[in-house]
Design a protein around this motif. Structure first.
Motif, short mmCIF file in Angstrom:
data_model
loop_
_atom_site.label_atom_id
_atom_site.label_comp_id
_atom_site.label_asym_id
_atom_site.label_seq_id
_atom_site.Cartn_x
_atom_site.Cartn_y
_atom_site.Cartn_z
N TRP A 144 0.83 -1.13 0.04
CA TRP A 144 -0.18 0.07 0.09
C TRP A 144 0.87 1.24 -0.17
CZ3 TRP A 144 -1.08 3.88 3.80
CH2 TRP A 144 -1.89 4.68 3.44
N LEU A 145 1.91 1.28 0.64
CA LEU A 145 2.69 2.44 0.70
C LEU A 145 3.38 2.74 -0.42
CD1 LEU A 145 4.73 1.73 4.41
CD2 LEU A 145 2.79 3.54 3.58
N GLU A 146 3.68 1.50 -1.32
CA GLU A 146 4.10 1.93 -2.64
C GLU A 146 3.42 2.61 -3.81
OE1 GLU A 146 7.35 -1.00 -4.54
OE2 GLU A 146 5.50 -2.24 -3.98
N THR A 147 2.14 2.66 -3.37
CA THR A 147 0.98 3.35 -4.20
C THR A 147 0.95 5.08 -3.64
OG1 THR A 147 -0.97 3.27 -2.74
CG2 THR A 147 -0.24 1.44 -4.25
N LEU A 148 1.58 5.28 -2.60
CA LEU A 148 1.45 6.65 -1.96
C LEU A 148 2.18 7.90 -2.83
CD1 LEU A 148 1.74 6.37 1.81
CD2 LEU A 148 -0.38 6.38 0.48
N PRO A 149 2.99 7.57 -3.81
CA PRO A 149 3.36 8.73 -4.44
C PRO A 149 2.43 9.35 -5.40
CG PRO A 149 4.95 6.98 -4.73
CD PRO A 149 3.78 6.59 -3.93
N GLY A 150 1.26 8.62 -5.58
CA GLY A 150 -0.07 9.01 -6.37
C GLY A 150 -1.00 9.57 -5.44
N GLY A 151 -0.65 9.67 -4.16
CA GLY A 151 -1.75 9.98 -3.06
C GLY A 151 -2.59 9.29 -2.66
N LEU A 152 -3.18 9.72 -1.54
CA LEU A 152 -4.30 8.83 -0.96
C LEU A 152 -5.35 8.45 -1.97
CD1 LEU A 152 -4.48 10.27 2.71
CD2 LEU A 152 -3.33 8.19 2.01
N SER A 153 -5.75 8.95 -2.93
CA SER A 153 -6.71 8.62 -3.81
C SER A 153 -6.27 7.78 -4.93
CB SER A 153 -7.53 9.97 -4.57
OG SER A 153 -6.45 10.90 -5.01
N ASN A 154 -4.97 7.53 -4.90
CA ASN A 154 -4.56 6.52 -5.87
C ASN A 154 -5.34 5.28 -6.13
OD1 ASN A 154 -2.94 4.26 -6.90
ND2 ASN A 154 -1.06 5.82 -7.08
N PRO A 155 -5.91 4.97 -7.44
CA PRO A 155 -6.80 3.70 -7.59
C PRO A 155 -6.08 2.21 -6.97
CG PRO A 155 -6.97 5.42 -9.33
CD PRO A 155 -5.81 5.65 -8.43
N GLN A 156 -4.80 2.65 -7.01
CA GLN A 156 -4.19 0.92 -6.85
C GLN A 156 -4.17 0.91 -5.10
OE1 GLN A 156 -0.46 2.00 -9.01
NE2 GLN A 156 -0.65 0.02 -9.82
N GLY A 157 -3.97 1.92 -4.62
CA GLY A 157 -4.00 2.08 -3.14
C GLY A 157 -5.65 1.61 -2.52
N GLN A 158 -6.37 2.37 -3.21
CA GLN A 158 -7.85 2.00 -2.86
C GLN A 158 -8.22 0.64 -3.00
OE1 GLN A 158 -10.28 4.91 -5.00
NE2 GLN A 158 -9.82 6.56 -3.65
N ALA A 159 -7.75 -0.01 -4.24
CA ALA A 159 -7.94 -1.42 -4.37
C ALA A 159 -7.45 -2.47 -3.45
CB ALA A 159 -7.50 -1.76 -5.95
N ILE A 160 -6.29 -1.99 -2.93
CA ILE A 160 -5.45 -2.69 -2.02
C ILE A 160 -6.48 -2.71 -0.76
CG2 ILE A 160 -3.45 -2.94 -0.36
CD1 ILE A 160 -2.04 -2.23 -2.89
N TRP A 161 -6.67 -1.38 -0.32
CA TRP A 161 -7.86 -1.57 0.88
C TRP A 161 -9.07 -2.15 0.51
CZ3 TRP A 161 -7.98 -0.51 5.83
CH2 TRP A 161 -8.97 0.03 6.29
N GLU A 162 -9.81 -2.02 -0.58
CA GLU A 162 -11.03 -2.49 -0.95
C GLU A 162 -10.69 -4.19 -0.60
OE1 GLU A 162 -13.87 -2.69 -4.48
OE2 GLU A 162 -11.87 -3.43 -5.28
N GLY A 163 -9.46 -4.72 -1.01
CA GLY A 163 -9.42 -6.26 -0.54
C GLY A 163 -9.36 -6.52 0.76
N TYR A 164 -8.89 -5.65 1.59
CA TYR A 164 -9.07 -5.81 3.21
C TYR A 164 -10.21 -5.73 3.61
CZ TYR A 164 -8.64 -4.92 8.09
OH TYR A 164 -8.89 -4.96 9.26
N ARG A 165 -10.85 -4.62 3.08
CA ARG A 165 -12.50 -4.78 3.60
C ARG A 165 -13.44 -5.87 3.11
NH1 ARG A 165 -15.04 -1.23 0.97
NH2 ARG A 165 -13.96 -0.37 -0.58
N LEU A 166 -13.20 -6.31 2.00
CA LEU A 166 -13.95 -7.67 1.47
C LEU A 166 -13.50 -8.64 2.30
CD1 LEU A 166 -13.64 -7.08 -2.17
CD2 LEU A 166 -15.53 -6.65 -1.02
N GLY A 167 -12.30 -9.06 2.63
CA GLY A 167 -12.09 -9.91 3.58
C GLY A 167 -12.64 -9.83 4.78
N ARG A 168 -12.59 -8.71 5.44
CA ARG A 168 -13.33 -8.59 6.70
C ARG A 168 -14.80 -8.99 6.67
NH1 ARG A 168 -11.41 -7.52 11.65
NH2 ARG A 168 -13.04 -6.20 12.16
N LYS A 169 -15.49 -8.80 5.54
CA LYS A 169 -16.87 -8.99 5.27
C LYS A 169 -17.21 -10.47 4.94
CE LYS A 169 -17.96 -4.41 3.69
NZ LYS A 169 -18.62 -3.63 2.42
N ALA A 170 -16.20 -11.08 4.35
CA ALA A 170 -16.46 -12.53 4.04
C ALA A 170 -16.52 -13.46 4.99
CB ALA A 170 -15.37 -12.86 2.97
#
Length: 264
Positions: free
Chosen positions: A180-206
């Protein structure tokens, strides 16, 4: 200390101390070369000191976990049995997994061999070590269940975040955070970083996937299994073009926070 377990030698305590130095050294190598899969198992061995114990105890308290633990099926052996895999219809979890193997050239045997290089005790006959093999062997099945592609940097990073939500453990956390930190050059709104965070959220819900009977699960239609297990669609991930998902996170740039973490 050496433990002898049913003919297999374990040359360290079953619950060892965490090796932070060794983990960060392996993490540096992994971030430099995402295809160096062996480093994943080195990190897990170094940081997930008591995780197999915790996961096994949780398995015993889950809905069907007692039966799963009693049978103690070696999933790698089943998943390497091509004749067994051929029995599943194309739209089932097993059928899609079979197609996954054909498309990628991956195998449960290859994953087992890589893990053995990172942790010498993986063949020991002990319930806790068996749990470690089980969490290893479901990795590619989780690619199938979640939809994350195994031959993409972002697909692997997102599944790592999903796995951290499911399994816990400092090893998964370290890899997910570094990705996730590797995506930060693009800012917190970087789509790649958001996709990684989405993976965590989906894992929590499953549903907790470790406790599933995978011999039965592979016979389910994939769409039905995803619905039953409450595995949501990774929409942010699929919104990113495949060519971008396959490139290095952060488009080859290294964030100073990542550098500070990996040089600790």
């Amino acid at each position: 200390m050496t433990h002898s377990i049913a003919g297999a030698q374990i040359d360290k305590p079953l619950v060892a101390r965490r090796d932070w130095g060794g983990a960060f050294a392996a993490l540096r190598k992994l971030m430099a070369n995402k295809h160096d899969t062996e480093q994943v198992f080195v990190i897990m061995s170094a940081l997930n000191a008591d995780e197999d114990v915790r996961l096994y105890k949780r398995l015993l308290t889950s809905r069907s976990g007692g039966q799963v633990a009693y049978r103690r099926v070696e999933l790698a052996e089943k998943l390497m049995d091509r004749t067994w895999l051929e029995r599943f219809e194309p739209d089932t979890v097993g059928g899609v997994y079979r197609a996954f193997l054909d498309a990628t050239g991956y195998s449960a045997e290859g994953l087992a061999e890589i893990s053995q290089a990172g942790a010498s005790d993986m063949h020991a006959e002990h319930p806790y070590v068996w749990m470690g093999r089980r969490t290893r062997d479901v990795h590619d099945l989780w690619h199938v269940l979640t939809g994350y592609k195994a031959d993409e940097h972002l697909g692997e990073a997102s599944l790592v975040a999903f796995s951290f939500a499911q399994l816990g453990g400092w090893g998964w956390a370290a890899i997910a955070l570094a990705s996730w930190l590797e995506t930060l050059p693009g800012g917190l709104s970087n789509p790649q970083g958001q996709a990684i965070w989405e993976g965590y959220r989906l894992g929590r819900k499953a549903v907790w996937l470790v406790g599933e009977d995978y011999e039965k699960l592979l016979g389910e239609r994939l769409v039905d299994a995803r619905r039953r297990l409450r595995i949501g669609t990774p929409e942010r991930y699929f919104a990113i073009p495949q060519a971008v998902r396959a490139t290095s996170l952060g488009q080859g740039k290294e964030h100073e926070t990542t550098q500070a973490l990996l040089s600790a």
